[in-house]
Motif scaffolding. Structure first.
Motif, short mmCIF file in Angstrom:
data_model
loop_
_atom_site.label_atom_id
_atom_site.label_comp_id
_atom_site.label_asym_id
_atom_site.label_seq_id
_atom_site.Cartn_x
_atom_site.Cartn_y
_atom_site.Cartn_z
N VAL A 114 0.84 -1.19 0.00
CA VAL A 114 0.00 0.00 0.00
C VAL A 114 0.88 1.25 0.00
CG1 VAL A 114 -1.69 1.31 1.34
CG2 VAL A 114 -1.96 -1.16 1.06
N ASP A 115 1.89 1.27 0.86
CA ASP A 115 2.80 2.42 0.90
C ASP A 115 3.54 2.59 -0.42
OD1 ASP A 115 2.24 3.20 3.58
OD2 ASP A 115 3.51 1.55 4.29
N GLN A 116 3.93 1.47 -1.02
CA GLN A 116 4.63 1.54 -2.31
C GLN A 116 3.73 2.14 -3.39
OE1 GLN A 116 5.77 -2.54 -2.86
NE2 GLN A 116 7.52 -2.39 -1.45
N LEU A 117 2.46 1.73 -3.42
CA LEU A 117 1.53 2.28 -4.41
C LEU A 117 1.29 3.77 -4.18
CD1 LEU A 117 -1.11 -0.58 -4.62
CD2 LEU A 117 0.41 0.18 -6.45
N LEU A 118 1.10 4.16 -2.93
CA LEU A 118 0.88 5.57 -2.62
C LEU A 118 2.08 6.41 -3.03
CD1 LEU A 118 -0.82 5.12 0.86
CD2 LEU A 118 -1.88 6.19 -1.14
N GLU A 119 3.29 5.92 -2.74
CA GLU A 119 4.49 6.64 -3.12
C GLU A 119 4.67 6.70 -4.64
OE1 GLU A 119 8.14 5.59 -1.08
OE2 GLU A 119 6.99 5.17 0.75
N LEU A 120 4.45 5.57 -5.31
CA LEU A 120 4.60 5.50 -6.76
C LEU A 120 3.72 6.54 -7.46
CD1 LEU A 120 5.66 4.00 -9.33
CD2 LEU A 120 3.61 2.59 -9.15
N MET A 121 2.50 6.71 -6.98
CA MET A 121 1.57 7.64 -7.61
C MET A 121 1.63 9.04 -6.99
SD MET A 121 0.51 5.70 -9.93
CE MET A 121 -0.62 6.84 -10.68
N GLU A 122 2.58 9.22 -6.08
CA GLU A 122 2.77 10.51 -5.40
C GLU A 122 1.49 10.99 -4.72
OE1 GLU A 122 4.56 13.25 -8.19
OE2 GLU A 122 6.26 11.92 -8.53
N LEU A 123 0.82 10.06 -4.03
CA LEU A 123 -0.44 10.36 -3.36
C LEU A 123 -0.43 9.95 -1.89
CD1 LEU A 123 -2.89 9.25 -6.21
CD2 LEU A 123 -2.26 11.57 -5.57
N SER A 124 0.75 9.89 -1.29
CA SER A 124 0.85 9.50 0.12
C SER A 124 0.06 10.42 1.02
CB SER A 124 2.32 9.49 0.56
OG SER A 124 3.03 8.51 -0.16
N SER A 125 -0.11 11.68 0.62
CA SER A 125 -0.85 12.63 1.46
C SER A 125 -2.33 12.28 1.57
CB SER A 125 -0.69 14.05 0.91
OG SER A 125 -1.27 14.13 -0.38
N LEU A 126 -2.81 11.40 0.72
CA LEU A 126 -4.23 11.01 0.76
C LEU A 126 -4.50 9.79 1.63
CD1 LEU A 126 -5.21 11.36 -3.01
CD2 LEU A 126 -5.60 12.98 -1.16
N ALA A 127 -3.47 9.13 2.10
CA ALA A 127 -3.62 7.86 2.79
C ALA A 127 -4.68 7.89 3.90
CB ALA A 127 -2.29 7.39 3.36
N GLY A 128 -4.73 8.95 4.69
CA GLY A 128 -5.65 9.01 5.81
C GLY A 128 -6.98 9.68 5.50
N LYS A 129 -7.18 10.09 4.25
CA LYS A 129 -8.42 10.79 3.89
C LYS A 129 -9.53 9.83 3.55
CE LYS A 129 -6.32 15.06 2.45
NZ LYS A 129 -6.49 16.25 1.68
N LYS A 130 -10.75 10.21 3.90
CA LYS A 130 -11.93 9.44 3.51
C LYS A 130 -12.14 9.60 2.02
CE LYS A 130 -13.54 8.28 7.68
NZ LYS A 130 -13.93 6.99 8.14
N MET A 131 -12.93 8.74 1.45
CA MET A 131 -13.15 8.74 0.02
C MET A 131 -14.14 9.84 -0.40
SD MET A 131 -11.00 6.66 -1.08
CE MET A 131 -11.50 6.97 -2.74
#
Length: 166
Positions: A114-131
């Motif tokens: 999950v962390d790898q995918l978030l980093e790859l797409m440069e979206l780590s800042s969204l990890a804790g956000k609701k949909m």
């Protein structure tokens, strides 16, 4: 590597057309399919995933033949290591971006994917956000899912096109 050489006769709002695509994609490449509505972008992705059968051609992934019209090979979608998210997708709005990704993990996958995918797409800042609408539009590609982290990930509508439909 993905080697794809396919042909498919399509019927669009502009009449009959022939989709004829040959391409090679190396591991790690990030590509974009673009064109007007009805040009065959989604159909091409569906052929790769095994949801639409080409009229003729071949599809090879990492040396494995997924489709060959001449040899009569057509690997079922379930046996193809590929994930796809269409323009309309089902996510859990009560969960965070990370929660949705973790839910998609198979039993043998590490949560570090999950962390790898978030980093790859440069979206780590969204990890804790609701949909929310904003988070879901930015995170859409991530929901190709951790299943695709060792295979192929494709999207019929990438996040940067969310508010600019073709």
């Amino acid at each position: 590597m993905i080697e794809l050489s396919v042909r498919k006769h399509l019927f669009s709002s502009n009449g009959h057309m022939q989709l004829d695509v040959s391409l090679g994609i190396m591991p790690g490449d990030l590509i974009t399919l673009y064109g007007p509505s009805g040009a065959g972008k989604t159909t091409l992705l569906k052929m790769l995933c095994g949801l639409v059968e080409p009229d003729e051609g071949t599809i090879r992934v990492s040396g494995e033949v997924w489709y060959d019209s001449t040899a009569g090979v057509n690997v079922k979608p379930q046996a193809r290591n590929v994930g796809i998210v269409f323009q309309d997708y089902a996510l859990f709005p009560n969960m965070t971006v990370r929660g949705n990704l973790e839910y998609a993990l198979s039993k043998d996958q590490s949560p570090t994917v999950v962390d790898q995918l978030l980093e790859l797409m440069e979206l780590s800042s969204l990890a804790g956000k609701k949909m929310t609408d904003q988070a879901s539009s930015q995170a859409r590609l991530l929901f190709l899912g951790p299943r695709a982290s060792d295979g192929i990930a494709v999207s019929a509508s990438p996040p940067w096109r969310q508010n600019h439909p073709a």
